[in-house]
Design an enzyme around this catalytic site. Structure first.
Site, mmCIF file in Angstrom:
data_model
loop_
_atom_site.group_PDB
_atom_site.id
_atom_site.type_symbol
_atom_site.label_atom_id
_atom_site.label_comp_id
_atom_site.label_asym_id
_atom_site.label_seq_id
_atom_site.Cartn_x
_atom_site.Cartn_y
_atom_site.Cartn_z
ATOM 1 N N GLU A 150 0.893 -1.296 0.071
ATOM 2 C CA GLU A 150 -0.225 -0.121 0.241
ATOM 3 C C GLU A 150 0.895 1.316 0.042
ATOM 4 O O GLU A 150 1.975 1.023 0.085
ATOM 5 C CB GLU A 150 -0.867 0.028 1.315
ATOM 6 N N ASN A 175 -10.251 5.664 2.056
ATOM 7 C CA ASN A 175 -9.102 5.519 0.832
ATOM 8 C C ASN A 175 -9.089 6.585 0.008
ATOM 9 O O ASN A 175 -9.942 7.375 -0.089
ATOM 10 C CB ASN A 175 -9.474 4.335 0.413
ATOM 11 N N ASP A 219 -10.256 1.387 -4.176
ATOM 12 C CA ASP A 219 -9.196 1.454 -3.229
ATOM 13 C C ASP A 219 -8.390 2.573 -3.285
ATOM 14 O O ASP A 219 -8.686 3.641 -3.081
ATOM 15 C CB ASP A 219 -8.269 0.030 -3.350
#
Length: 295
Positions: free
Chosen positions: A17, A146, A202
């Protein structure tokens, strides 16, 4: 697999991430959340540098004074990438037994914004602004905050709530760090039995034309979304679970995408050897450079 999509080295994250192309160091950073690592890829080196973390890191930001800020479940920390030293900046603004920090970025004026995620996936998370000393919730009632990204002129901010399958937009005042007139920017169909699933939004990045690039988790693709909210491009990926794109390289035309393999079905992992890799591909329109924070 499309020939123009390649992995960045042989390293595989459990859940990669927060890819960050450092604007002055010209290297790529990212985190592995369950692996509890901050990672750095340098040109010509296959394996990334690794800084172990005592708690799950959700995101990182580059500091104007050097090193990084690391938003972990247990608070906001500095990381001196030269010495490895870490120091607590601020305790988290939530119950760490129920939530952790997730996606975050620096706004055009250098303020740090970080969202949280509910472990139980309940609407108890929020998007916070950090003023250098404390966190203030700006968007409450989220489940998985997000997809933070600002428009090229800094007058519009986007974020997503992944579980809700929605991306939001709001007007942004860079002088005061306030957002107003929040609205739904794009919305996607939740999983429906018997129907193909397109994934959920996301992490994200913004290009120089003001188009929002969203990683569609479990959708196996990136979507390029125009300022009107219309999907104008779909990039198929060789993995089911991309997590976040960022623009990098000297010309900001290399798109780096973190991906996930944690808790995925065995048959999926077997057919997707690049799951967990950082993927890279070239694009026509460059992105926006990351802003350094003074925090």
């Amino acid at each position: 697999m499309p020939q123009d999509i390649q992995p960045l080295g042989s390293h595989r994250c459990l859940l990669g991430e927060s890819p960050l192309w450092h604007p002055t160091e010209q290297v790529l950073y990212a985190v592995d959340i369950p692996g509890r690592q901050v990672l750095r890829w340098r040109a010509g080196v296959d394996a990334p540098d690794v800084w172990p973390q005592a708690a799950e890191p959700g995101c990182i930001a580059a500091r104007a004074s050097g090193g990084l800020l690391v938003a972990r479940r247990d608070g906001l920390w500095t990381l001196d990438t030269a010495t490895g030293a870490q120091a607590l900046v601020s305790a988290p603004p939530y119950d760490t037994t129920r939530l952790r920090f997730n996606d975050g970025k620096v706004d055009p004026a250098g303020r740090l914004w970080i969202g949280s995620i509910s472990d139980a996936r309940e609407p108890e998370a929020a998007l916070y602004r950090f003023d250098g000393a404390a966190f203030a919730a700006q968007v409450p009632g989220l489940t998985t905050s997000n997809g933070l990204a600002w428009s090229p002129d800094g007058r519009r901010v986007h974020w997503s709530d992944t579980k809700a399958h929605r991306i939001y937009a709001a007007d942004f005042d860079a002088a005061t760090g306030t957002l107003s007139a929040p609205r739904v920017f794009a919305e996607f169909k939740p999983r429906t039995p018997g129907e193909a699933y397109g994934g959920r939004p996301d992490g994200a990045a913004m290009d120089a034309e003001g188009h929002y690039w969203a990683a569609m988790f479990e959708g196996g693709c990136l979507l390029r979304i125009a300022p009107t909210g219309e999907v104008v491009q779909r990039v198929e990926l060789p993995v089911t679970c991309p997590t976040m794109p960022t623009f990098g390289g000297a010309d900001l035309r290399t798109l780096f995408i973190t991906t996930a393999r944690e808790k995925r079905p065995a048959e999926e992992r077997a057919r997707e050897p690049l799951a967990g890799a950082v993927l890279q591909l070239r694009v026509d329109v460059p992105g926006l450079p990351a802003t350094l924070t003074s925090a």
